[in-house]
Design an enzyme around this catalytic site. Structure first.
Site, PDB file in Angstrom:
ATOM      1  N   ASP A   1       0.850  -1.186   0.000  1.00 33.45           N
ATOM      2  CA  ASP A   1       0.000   0.000   0.000  1.00 33.45           C
ATOM      3  C   ASP A   1       0.886   1.237   0.000  1.00 33.45           C
ATOM      4  O   ASP A   1       1.500   1.576   1.013  1.00 33.45           O
ATOM      5  CB  ASP A   1      -0.921  -0.016   1.230  1.00 33.45           C
ATOM      6  CG  ASP A   1      -1.958   1.097   1.195  1.00 33.45           C
ATOM      7  OD1 ASP A   1      -1.775   2.066   0.431  1.00 33.45           O
ATOM      8  OD2 ASP A   1      -2.952   1.007   1.938  1.00 33.45           O
TER       9      ASP A   1
ATOM     10  N   ASP B   1      -1.541   5.997  -6.441  1.00 30.97           N
ATOM     11  CA  ASP B   1      -1.849   4.996  -5.427  1.00 30.97           C
ATOM     12  C   ASP B   1      -1.838   3.606  -6.056  1.00 30.97           C
ATOM     13  O   ASP B   1      -2.297   3.439  -7.184  1.00 30.97           O
ATOM     14  CB  ASP B   1      -3.229   5.298  -4.815  1.00 30.97           C
ATOM     15  CG  ASP B   1      -3.635   4.267  -3.785  1.00 30.97           C
ATOM     16  OD1 ASP B   1      -2.781   3.892  -2.953  1.00 30.97           O
ATOM     17  OD2 ASP B   1      -4.807   3.819  -3.801  1.00 30.97           O
TER      18      ASP B   1
END
Ligand code: NAG
Ligand code: NAG
Ligand code: NAG
Ligand code: NAG
Length: 446
Positions: free
Chosen positions: A127, A326
């Protein structure tokens, strides 16, 4: 008579068993041919990145979803993640309520980490928008994987006391007994953990005394089964804890969604990074220190500039507005006026072809897509994507959709544009914090 039949049957079974399953050395053979999914020799500071749905992922669905269902699933995961981002940008630490049935928010990409001595292997979710590292610990209530880290089996495990400086950097710290406990939210999950230290080994690099969370209890379905490895840049992040080793520099190449047999790569540290790469400045937002913000200026659809109002892309540290890269969101999400402008330009270029929709995708066609490229224009860097990075096609090839969406409506908090993994697949993304830049280069990694 019956006994005789039974004995005969038993004999046949035994013969079958021996002839099929045991080779000359008396070792039982696997029924299926040996797959190549075992730990590859990961060398130096290079890790393999696996898509959760890939052949080698233990998290892939037992029965594969239909194309439509898997798209809807990814959209629903994205929505939960983006609403979570909105709550972060707004500085609220509330758990967003998932409407309707609970969303199972799987991580998209996983890497292999080995923790403790002797090493215990975990497939941790990657992440890039989070700083934390945490893993399920033995005895965890509400964790979904049977694979967990057992601190008592590691000779290098150390609980961190409440008075430790690291304990001041975790959210909602408290003293249960004498060790440092803390609570946090991730997606729609509430997690209780203790702060510990142990060795972490990534590829062939071993870091001793790494600080991470040991999950004791989790509610909700957002917690990645075998933990999370945050690649954000805030305090306690991997980058901060390994700064002397990796110099806050890494790059990754995400494998294509359809290449289920392939893996991508994560390269940690400044060595073996591309020397010449197009890049754009990384921006810092004190309200969201872990996000990798960049300055998006415009989007071109084929040769046509989408008429995006300038405010839609503006970076504003006070509101959290702007554009981030992201890896945990699948489809690029743009604030409404920006998405509408891109979509309208796309539709204009497709002429009179009939438009249909699929879940959150409102621009789907059953005719071939004639828009050849899509270009994201950043400060100092234009990234021109081929169709595979902005068109999602049904397996039968009959439907194609523009693989982007408008940010979910979170009121005044819908201010973030997210360049997501579908748009990044088969590109190398370089994060170079010391030189404050984010680089992008086309690379076929699957
Ligand atoms: C863990 O760290 C200790 C101390 O630095 C070291 O002796 C040991 O070899 C490490 N274990 C692993 C599995 O790397
Ligand atoms: C975390 O939450 C649980 C239950 O919601 C609570 O009992 C516990 O005291 C909290 N722990 C910390 C460290 O805040
Ligand atoms: C992946 O590999 C398996 C086994 O080698 C093969 O049967 C399958 O067709 C491959 N799938 C793709 C999409 O290449
Ligand atoms: C990006 O493309 C635009 C228009 O095509 C051009 O004017 C600009 O100079 C390009 N920027 C870079 C950094 O190449």
């Amino acid at each position: 008579m019956n006994t005789l039949l039974l004995l005969l049957l038993l004999l046949i079974v035994v013969i079958l068993f021996f002839s099929v399953s045991i080779n000359g050395n008396g070792v039982i053979n696997e029924e299926t041919p040996k797959s190549s999914c075992e730990i590859q020799a990961e060398q130096g500071s290079n890790l393999e990145i696996i898509n959760v749905n890939s052949r080698c992922s233990p998290f892939r669905p037992k029965t594969p979803l239909s194309w439509e269902d898997s798209v809807l699933q990814m959209q629903s995961n994205d929505k939960a993640r983006l609403l979570y981002f909105s709550s972060l940008v707004a500085g609220r630490s509330i758990v967003p309520i998932a409407s309707g049935r609970a969303v199972t928010q799987n991580p998209t990409y996983i890497v292999r980490a080995r923790i403790g001595t002797p090493a215990q292997t975990l497939l941790m979710a990657l992440d890039t928008s989070n700083d934390a590292a945490w893993i399920p610990c033995t005895g965890c209530v509400g964790c979904t994987s049977s694979t967990a880290y057992d601190p008592l089996k590691s000779s290098t495990y150390k609980p961190l006391p409440c008075g430790s400086p690291q304990c001041n950097q975790v959210p909602n710290p408290s003293c249960g007994g004498s060790s440092c406990g803390f609570n946090f939210t991730y997606g729609s999950s509430l997690v209780a953990a203790t702060l510990i230290q142990d060795n972490i080994t990534l590829a062939s690099d071993s870091v001793s005394g790494y600080t991470l969370g040991c999950i004791q209890k989790a509610t909700g379905s957002s917690v990645p089964a075998q933990g999370l490895l945050g690649l954000g840049r805030g305090p306690l992040s991997l980058l901060s804890q390994t700064n002397s080793l990796y110099k806050s520099t890494f790059s990754y190449c995400l494998p294509g969604y359809k290449s289920i047999n392939f893996s991508g790569s994560l390269r940690l540290g400044p060595n073996s990074q591309p020397i010449k790469i197009k890049s754009t400045p990384l921006l810092k937002n004190p309200r969201r220190s872990s996000f990798y913000y960049v300055n998006l200026l415009a989007i071109k659809v084929g040769k046509g500039l989408a008429k995006v109002p300038p405010t839609a892309f503006a970076f504003d540290p006070n509101t959290g507005a702007g554009t981030v890269f992201d890896s945990g969101t699948v489809f690029t999400s743009l604030v409404k006026p920006a998405y509408t402008a891109v979509r309208d330009e796309f539709r204009r270029r497709m002429g009179k072809a009939t438009i249909s929709s699929l879940g959150g995708f409102d621009t789907c066609y059953t005719v071939p897509i004639t828009v050849p490229t899509l270009t994201f224009m950043f400060t100092g860097m234009n990234v021109t994507l081929p169709q595979d990075n902005f068109i999602i096609r049904s397996s039968a090839g009959t439907t194609s959709c523009l693989a982007m969406a408008a940010a979910p409506d979170a009121g005044v908090n819908s201010v973030l544009n997210v360049i997501a993994s579908f748009q990044q697949q088969n590109h190398r993304i370089l994060i170079d914090v010391p030189n404050s830049r984010l680089g992008v280069a086309r690379e076929t990694c699957s």
